[in-house]
Design a protein around this motif. Sequence first.
Motif, PDB file in Angstrom:
ATOM      1  N   MET A   1       0.855  -1.187   0.000  1.00 47.12           N
ATOM      2  CA  MET A   1       0.000   0.000   0.000  1.00 47.12           C
ATOM      3  C   MET A   1       0.888   1.233   0.000  1.00 47.12           C
ATOM      4  O   MET A   1       2.035   1.198   0.452  1.00 47.12           O
ATOM      5  CB  MET A   1      -0.900   0.033   1.243  1.00 47.12           C
ATOM      6  CG  MET A   1      -1.633  -1.267   1.575  1.00 47.12           C
ATOM      7  SD  MET A   1      -2.900  -1.692   0.389  1.00 47.12           S
ATOM      8  CE  MET A   1      -4.091  -0.399   0.683  1.00 47.12           C
ATOM      9  N   ASN A   2       0.346   2.338  -0.481  1.00 48.86           N
ATOM     10  CA  ASN A   2       1.053   3.619  -0.397  1.00 48.86           C
ATOM     11  C   ASN A   2       0.612   4.293   0.903  1.00 48.86           C
ATOM     12  O   ASN A   2      -0.547   4.702   1.034  1.00 48.86           O
ATOM     13  CB  ASN A   2       0.710   4.496  -1.598  1.00 48.86           C
ATOM     14  CG  ASN A   2       1.627   5.698  -1.690  1.00 48.86           C
ATOM     15  OD1 ASN A   2       2.245   6.099  -0.703  1.00 48.86           O
ATOM     16  ND2 ASN A   2       1.725   6.288  -2.867  1.00 48.86           N
ATOM     17  N   TYR A   3       1.522   4.408   1.847  1.00 48.04           N
ATOM     18  CA  TYR A   3       1.152   4.880   3.186  1.00 48.04           C
ATOM     19  C   TYR A   3       1.365   6.372   3.403  1.00 48.04           C
ATOM     20  O   TYR A   3       1.097   6.872   4.492  1.00 48.04           O
ATOM     21  CB  TYR A   3       1.933   4.093   4.247  1.00 48.04           C
ATOM     22  CG  TYR A   3       1.504   2.649   4.333  1.00 48.04           C
ATOM     23  CD1 TYR A   3       0.326   2.303   4.976  1.00 48.04           C
ATOM     24  CD2 TYR A   3       2.264   1.636   3.752  1.00 48.04           C
ATOM     25  CE1 TYR A   3      -0.084   0.979   5.046  1.00 48.04           C
ATOM     26  CE2 TYR A   3       1.865   0.306   3.826  1.00 48.04           C
ATOM     27  CZ  TYR A   3       0.691  -0.017   4.468  1.00 48.04           C
ATOM     28  OH  TYR A   3       0.285  -1.316   4.531  1.00 48.04           O
ATOM     29  N   ASN A   4       1.866   7.092   2.407  1.00 47.86           N
ATOM     30  CA  ASN A   4       2.017   8.530   2.631  1.00 47.86           C
ATOM     31  C   ASN A   4       0.641   9.166   2.812  1.00 47.86           C
ATOM     32  O   ASN A   4      -0.325   8.797   2.149  1.00 47.86           O
ATOM     33  CB  ASN A   4       2.799   9.184   1.487  1.00 47.86           C
ATOM     34  CG  ASN A   4       2.011   9.289   0.202  1.00 47.86           C
ATOM     35  OD1 ASN A   4       1.090  10.083   0.083  1.00 47.86           O
ATOM     36  ND2 ASN A   4       2.367   8.467  -0.777  1.00 47.86           N
ATOM     37  N   SER A   5       0.544  10.075   3.742  1.00 51.16           N
ATOM     38  CA  SER A   5      -0.674  10.825   4.068  1.00 51.16           C
ATOM     39  C   SER A   5      -1.737   9.998   4.793  1.00 51.16           C
ATOM     40  O   SER A   5      -2.832  10.498   5.045  1.00 51.16           O
ATOM     41  CB  SER A   5      -1.305  11.437   2.803  1.00 51.16           C
ATOM     42  OG  SER A   5      -0.397  12.286   2.145  1.00 51.16           O
ATOM     43  N   THR A   6      -1.438   8.740   5.138  1.00 51.71           N
ATOM     44  CA  THR A   6      -2.437   7.926   5.839  1.00 51.71           C
ATOM     45  C   THR A   6      -2.425   8.208   7.342  1.00 51.71           C
ATOM     46  O   THR A   6      -1.423   8.665   7.889  1.00 51.71           O
ATOM     47  CB  THR A   6      -2.205   6.429   5.599  1.00 51.71           C
ATOM     48  OG1 THR A   6      -0.875   6.083   5.989  1.00 51.71           O
ATOM     49  CG2 THR A   6      -2.407   6.085   4.132  1.00 51.71           C
ATOM     50  N   VAL A   7      -3.529   7.899   8.000  1.00 52.12           N
ATOM     51  CA  VAL A   7      -3.704   8.224   9.417  1.00 52.12           C
ATOM     52  C   VAL A   7      -3.844   6.968  10.278  1.00 52.12           C
ATOM     53  O   VAL A   7      -3.110   6.767  11.249  1.00 52.12           O
ATOM     54  CB  VAL A   7      -4.946   9.122   9.613  1.00 52.12           C
ATOM     55  CG1 VAL A   7      -5.241   9.315  11.099  1.00 52.12           C
ATOM     56  CG2 VAL A   7      -4.740  10.461   8.927  1.00 52.12           C
ATOM     57  N   VAL A   8      -4.780   6.107   9.923  1.00 52.96           N
ATOM     58  CA  VAL A   8      -5.136   4.970  10.772  1.00 52.96           C
ATOM     59  C   VAL A   8      -4.037   3.918  10.904  1.00 52.96           C
ATOM     60  O   VAL A   8      -3.771   3.443  12.016  1.00 52.96           O
ATOM     61  CB  VAL A   8      -6.453   4.323  10.280  1.00 52.96           C
ATOM     62  CG1 VAL A   8      -6.821   3.117  11.138  1.00 52.96           C
ATOM     63  CG2 VAL A   8      -7.581   5.344  10.297  1.00 52.96           C
ATOM     64  N   PRO A   9      -3.374   3.497   9.804  1.00 50.72           N
ATOM     65  CA  PRO A   9      -2.413   2.388   9.921  1.00 50.72           C
ATOM     66  C   PRO A   9      -1.321   2.610  10.952  1.00 50.72           C
ATOM     67  O   PRO A   9      -1.022   1.717  11.753  1.00 50.72           O
ATOM     68  CB  PRO A   9      -1.826   2.286   8.506  1.00 50.72           C
ATOM     69  CG  PRO A   9      -2.880   2.842   7.621  1.00 50.72           C
ATOM     70  CD  PRO A   9      -3.510   3.942   8.411  1.00 50.72           C
ATOM     71  N   ILE A  10      -0.715   3.783  10.961  1.00 50.58           N
ATOM     72  CA  ILE A  10       0.414   4.004  11.862  1.00 50.58           C
ATOM     73  C   ILE A  10      -0.051   4.098  13.309  1.00 50.58           C
ATOM     74  O   ILE A  10       0.658   3.670  14.232  1.00 50.58           O
ATOM     75  CB  ILE A  10       1.213   5.272  11.458  1.00 50.58           C
ATOM     76  CG1 ILE A  10       2.563   5.280  12.174  1.00 50.58           C
ATOM     77  CG2 ILE A  10       0.428   6.535  11.736  1.00 50.58           C
ATOM     78  CD1 ILE A  10       3.451   4.123  11.847  1.00 50.58           C
ATOM     79  N   ILE A  11      -1.239   4.631  13.551  1.00 47.58           N
ATOM     80  CA  ILE A  11      -1.750   4.701  14.920  1.00 47.58           C
ATOM     81  C   ILE A  11      -1.985   3.291  15.468  1.00 47.58           C
ATOM     82  O   ILE A  11      -1.604   2.985  16.611  1.00 47.58           O
ATOM     83  CB  ILE A  11      -3.052   5.530  14.988  1.00 47.58           C
ATOM     84  CG1 ILE A  11      -2.762   6.989  14.616  1.00 47.58           C
ATOM     85  CG2 ILE A  11      -3.674   5.454  16.378  1.00 47.58           C
ATOM     86  CD1 ILE A  11      -3.999   7.870  14.581  1.00 47.58           C
ATOM     87  N   LEU A  12      -2.583   2.438  14.653  1.00 54.84           N
ATOM     88  CA  LEU A  12      -2.785   1.045  15.067  1.00 54.84           C
ATOM     89  C   LEU A  12      -1.452   0.343  15.289  1.00 54.84           C
ATOM     90  O   LEU A  12      -1.287  -0.433  16.238  1.00 54.84           O
ATOM     91  CB  LEU A  12      -3.591   0.293  14.007  1.00 54.84           C
ATOM     92  CG  LEU A  12      -5.055   0.690  13.834  1.00 54.84           C
ATOM     93  CD1 LEU A  12      -5.693  -0.124  12.712  1.00 54.84           C
ATOM     94  CD2 LEU A  12      -5.834   0.504  15.124  1.00 54.84           C
ATOM     95  N   SER A  13      -0.495   0.617  14.409  1.00 60.01           N
ATOM     96  CA  SER A  13       0.816  -0.018  14.515  1.00 60.01           C
ATOM     97  C   SER A  13       1.525   0.371  15.808  1.00 60.01           C
ATOM     98  O   SER A  13       2.073  -0.485  16.518  1.00 60.01           O
ATOM     99  CB  SER A  13       1.680   0.366  13.315  1.00 60.01           C
ATOM    100  OG  SER A  13       2.980  -0.190  13.425  1.00 60.01           O
ATOM    101  N   ILE A  14       1.509   1.652  16.142  1.00 61.62           N
ATOM    102  CA  ILE A  14       2.201   2.108  17.354  1.00 61.62           C
ATOM    103  C   ILE A  14       1.461   1.654  18.605  1.00 61.62           C
ATOM    104  O   ILE A  14       2.074   1.380  19.642  1.00 61.62           O
ATOM    105  CB  ILE A  14       2.383   3.633  17.337  1.00 61.62           C
ATOM    106  CG1 ILE A  14       3.151   4.061  16.089  1.00 61.62           C
ATOM    107  CG2 ILE A  14       3.115   4.103  18.585  1.00 61.62           C
ATOM    108  CD1 ILE A  14       4.455   3.310  15.870  1.00 61.62           C
ATOM    109  N   TRP A  15       0.156   1.550  18.517  1.00 61.17           N
ATOM    110  CA  TRP A  15      -0.601   0.999  19.652  1.00 61.17           C
ATOM    111  C   TRP A  15      -0.159  -0.442  19.927  1.00 61.17           C
ATOM    112  O   TRP A  15       0.073  -0.823  21.066  1.00 61.17           O
ATOM    113  CB  TRP A  15      -2.093   1.054  19.346  1.00 61.17           C
ATOM    114  CG  TRP A  15      -2.940   0.346  20.359  1.00 61.17           C
ATOM    115  CD1 TRP A  15      -3.211   0.741  21.638  1.00 61.17           C
ATOM    116  CD2 TRP A  15      -3.609  -0.909  20.188  1.00 61.17           C
ATOM    117  NE1 TRP A  15      -4.018  -0.182  22.271  1.00 61.17           N
ATOM    118  CE2 TRP A  15      -4.278  -1.204  21.402  1.00 61.17           C
ATOM    119  CE3 TRP A  15      -3.718  -1.798  19.120  1.00 61.17           C
ATOM    120  CZ2 TRP A  15      -5.036  -2.358  21.564  1.00 61.17           C
ATOM    121  CZ3 TRP A  15      -4.483  -2.950  19.289  1.00 61.17           C
ATOM    122  CH2 TRP A  15      -5.123  -3.219  20.498  1.00 61.17           C
ATOM    123  N   ALA A  16      -0.031  -1.227  18.863  1.00 62.44           N
ATOM    124  CA  ALA A  16       0.450  -2.604  19.023  1.00 62.44           C
ATOM    125  C   ALA A  16       1.902  -2.621  19.498  1.00 62.44           C
ATOM    126  O   ALA A  16       2.284  -3.418  20.372  1.00 62.44           O
ATOM    127  CB  ALA A  16       0.319  -3.360  17.698  1.00 62.44           C
TER     128      ALA A  16
END
Length: 456
Positions: free
Chosen positions: A211-226
């Motif tokens: 996936m192209n993750y630039n400008s995304t919000v949800v994926p990184i928040i979930l990742s850091i929570w984990a």
Amino acid sequence: MDFKKAAKEILESVGGPENISNMSLCATRLRLNLKDPSKANDEAVKNVDGVINVVNRAGQYQILIGTEVPKLYEQFEKLINVDEVADNDSSQEKSGSIISNIFSAISAIFAPLLPALAGSGILRGLLILFVQIGWIKEKTGTYSILFVASMSVFYFLPVLLAFTSAKRFGASPYLSALIGAALLHPDFISLMGSKGNGTVTHFMKIPVVLMNYNSTVVPIILSIWAFSYLYKFLDKHVTENLKLVVVPLVSLAIMIPLTVIVIGPIGVYGGELVANLVNWLIEKSSILTGIIVGGGWSVLVSFGIHWAVNPIMINNISTHGFDYIVPFTFACNFAVIGTTIGVYFKAKNIKLKSFALTGLITIALSAIIEPTLFGLLVKNRKLFLAQIIGGAVGGAYLGLTKVVTNAFVFGSVTTFPAFVQKNASNFIQAMIGLAISLIVSAILAYIFTNKDEKLA
């Protein structure tokens, strides 16, 4: 305002450091999670110099300060064992309600980034305007530099959100930022080739949907929570002499593959699903949405739960380049301005007129409605109703004409460039909609205000 003195007095009035399980701030409020809310003395907190109001909503003890809240927060941190508060946070998450924890997390994650998002958005609007009037030409060095300056915050949003999420969830901010940066690395992006999202590669024979993750919000928040759980586990069980190498090694080796294989795609599709659902509802019934958001936004702000909507607006701006919801929040703010105008011209009491005028100037320049909201509207239901009606009518017009903004900003005169689009009518319709909000609420406030009305 003496921030050091105010922080000390607030801390004493809420039960001391031992009664705080988590703390954060947003644009105007100091937000505290209290172990025992009954220990807080609301009246004592309200009497502290610089405190505008106290709101106990969504599981948070919210102290309204205004735009100078970061200075108070800095002094507040000095009086508290921040590490101890961070340790208490996990137990708070277990004991608090899900809704409370979500609001608390959203507030803490996004609040530090609001100035960067707003400033970048306004710069982007000005750049579009300058191109339209011929001051700057596209495909020139000047345009490219200003374009990069205005868009970098959105492109690198995963890195910035990784850092703020780590501070909220109790992980290493720097390792978290590296996880976000890995998603934007040119070599990772090049794996997609010309196919783009959905391209499949493999990691140790495990399929990876790219996936192209630039400008995304949800994926990184979930990742850091984990990641916060992994980090806390490693920090607790790895011996001190090995932490310097083992913790970052294991963290990066596990979290980056885990993010791109599992968490990232889930976050992208989940975030797009929510955003698309909201945008679909707006497309299907934009007038009704404008009425609900334009009229009800001040109610959400009064409860401090408007933060739940902000990530949707930020996601729309970062992924699509525009948003339908932000204009409705403008309608709310300009309805508040209209209410202050109606009060100013009808009331005879000097203190009330002065308060209304101060509120008008504050909102027009900084978009901060809380002082007027709590100091005037919440205390006078007729005026609150005038503001809600004005915001609803203006919001309906903005929804009807499908007005959008190119940036996530707070509604004020200074943020008008956010309405600048290649389609010039967008700006014109926005001004008409905001004028409707202002005029309707001003007329109703004038009618509802008694000449002998006083500031409660």
